[in-house]
Motif scaffolding. Structure first.
Motif, short mmCIF file in Angstrom:
data_model
loop_
_atom_site.label_atom_id
_atom_site.label_comp_id
_atom_site.label_asym_id
_atom_site.label_seq_id
_atom_site.Cartn_x
_atom_site.Cartn_y
_atom_site.Cartn_z
N LYS A 33 0.79 -11.57 17.85
CA LYS A 33 -0.06 -11.08 18.85
C LYS A 33 -1.62 -11.18 18.44
O LYS A 33 -2.08 -9.98 17.77
N TYR A 37 -5.30 -9.73 23.43
CA TYR A 37 -4.33 -10.77 24.11
C TYR A 37 -3.95 -10.62 25.51
O TYR A 37 -3.68 -9.62 25.98
N SER A 39 -2.46 -10.01 29.02
CA SER A 39 -0.82 -10.11 29.59
C SER A 39 -1.00 -10.72 30.91
O SER A 39 -2.02 -11.15 31.13
N ILE A 133 4.79 -11.44 20.33
CA ILE A 133 5.00 -11.95 21.23
C ILE A 133 5.93 -13.02 21.49
O ILE A 133 6.06 -14.06 20.65
N ASN A 144 6.62 -12.47 29.23
CA ASN A 144 6.50 -12.32 27.83
C ASN A 144 6.93 -10.91 27.38
O ASN A 144 6.69 -9.94 28.07
N GLU A 146 6.59 -8.33 24.33
CA GLU A 146 5.91 -7.94 23.44
C GLU A 146 6.36 -6.83 22.36
O GLU A 146 6.62 -5.74 23.06
#
Lengths: 152, 152
Positions: A33, A37, A39, A133, A144, A146
């Protein structure tokens, strides 16, 4: 981050969506990541502490969150409200709870889930710590995962 | 939520800003967080687990975050970047770490801080759990402390 520590989160996500939603998730290639980044629109986040500290995030585009929650609670939901945020939080809770049981050799406890809403929100982790990720694709859309985890 | 559990977070926030930033925070009246509740532009969040589980959030308007971080690191910062998110995360970490030491009778551990950025983002807690907002005012502007804590 060791593969042995990331795999339980990937497996827990796939298993949770399969068992609770009857949705098959196809994992893509994990990537580091970068910060910042972006989301998706809605993210469930939960903190980890104990022998390892960090956080787990499951992030959904709004339309995917609505589809996932509809499947989770068995009723079609079309508007974001407390039932949606509660369900998104609970899914994060189930994934984190399931994963922590498989973190071999690590005694980890989880916090309560929080759910973040907002277009273009970003979630940053402390720089210097690797955060991964893992993108998933499915019949209901993209999600996604994380994971940021620091072992002591 | 017991007053005995919320006071350590209020005191930790005031003390941290006083000691680390030389900023005096004036606490306003705590209020129950309705859901959804809009946060400011940048929020540091950290999870709590152990004898009590929950989360702590410190939320700042962008301009206030920049002023706070500038005072924290001793250099004027004008643009949001990793140094800002790291500092906002670290302030959350210090507040949570300081508060947990004063949660008498409760053994609580904290996760890593995450920092959420995005105009109009909202952070929801599980419904049915009381979450409190404590607004602070100061020479650098307004900051909100949010505490959600569930004792086992």
């Amino acid at each position: 981050m060791k593969v042995a520590f990331i795999n339980p989160f990937i497996i827990a996500t796939i298993t949770t969506f399969d068992m609770m939603l009857k949705v098959k998730l196809l994992p893509g290639k994990p990537e580091i990541k970068s910060q910042p980044y972006p989301s998706f629109d809605i993210s469930g986040i939960i903190g980890l502490s104990g022998d390892a500290i960090g956080s787990v995030v499951l992030s959904y585009p709004k339309i995917v969150a609505l589809k996932a929650v509809s499947k989770f609670i068995g009723t079609e939901i079309k508007i974001i409200g407390p039932d949606v945020t509660d369900a998104i939080g609970e899914l994060t809770n189930i994934v984190a709870g399931s994963a922590k049981a498989d973190l071999q050799g690590l005694n980890v406890s989880i916090s309560l889930p929080s759910v973040i809403m907002g277009r273009n929100h970003q979630i940053s982790n402390p720089s210097g710590l690797e955060s991964l990720i893992i993108p998933f694709n499915s019949e209901i859309g993209k999600i996604n995962l994380e994971v940021c985890l620091k072992t002591k």
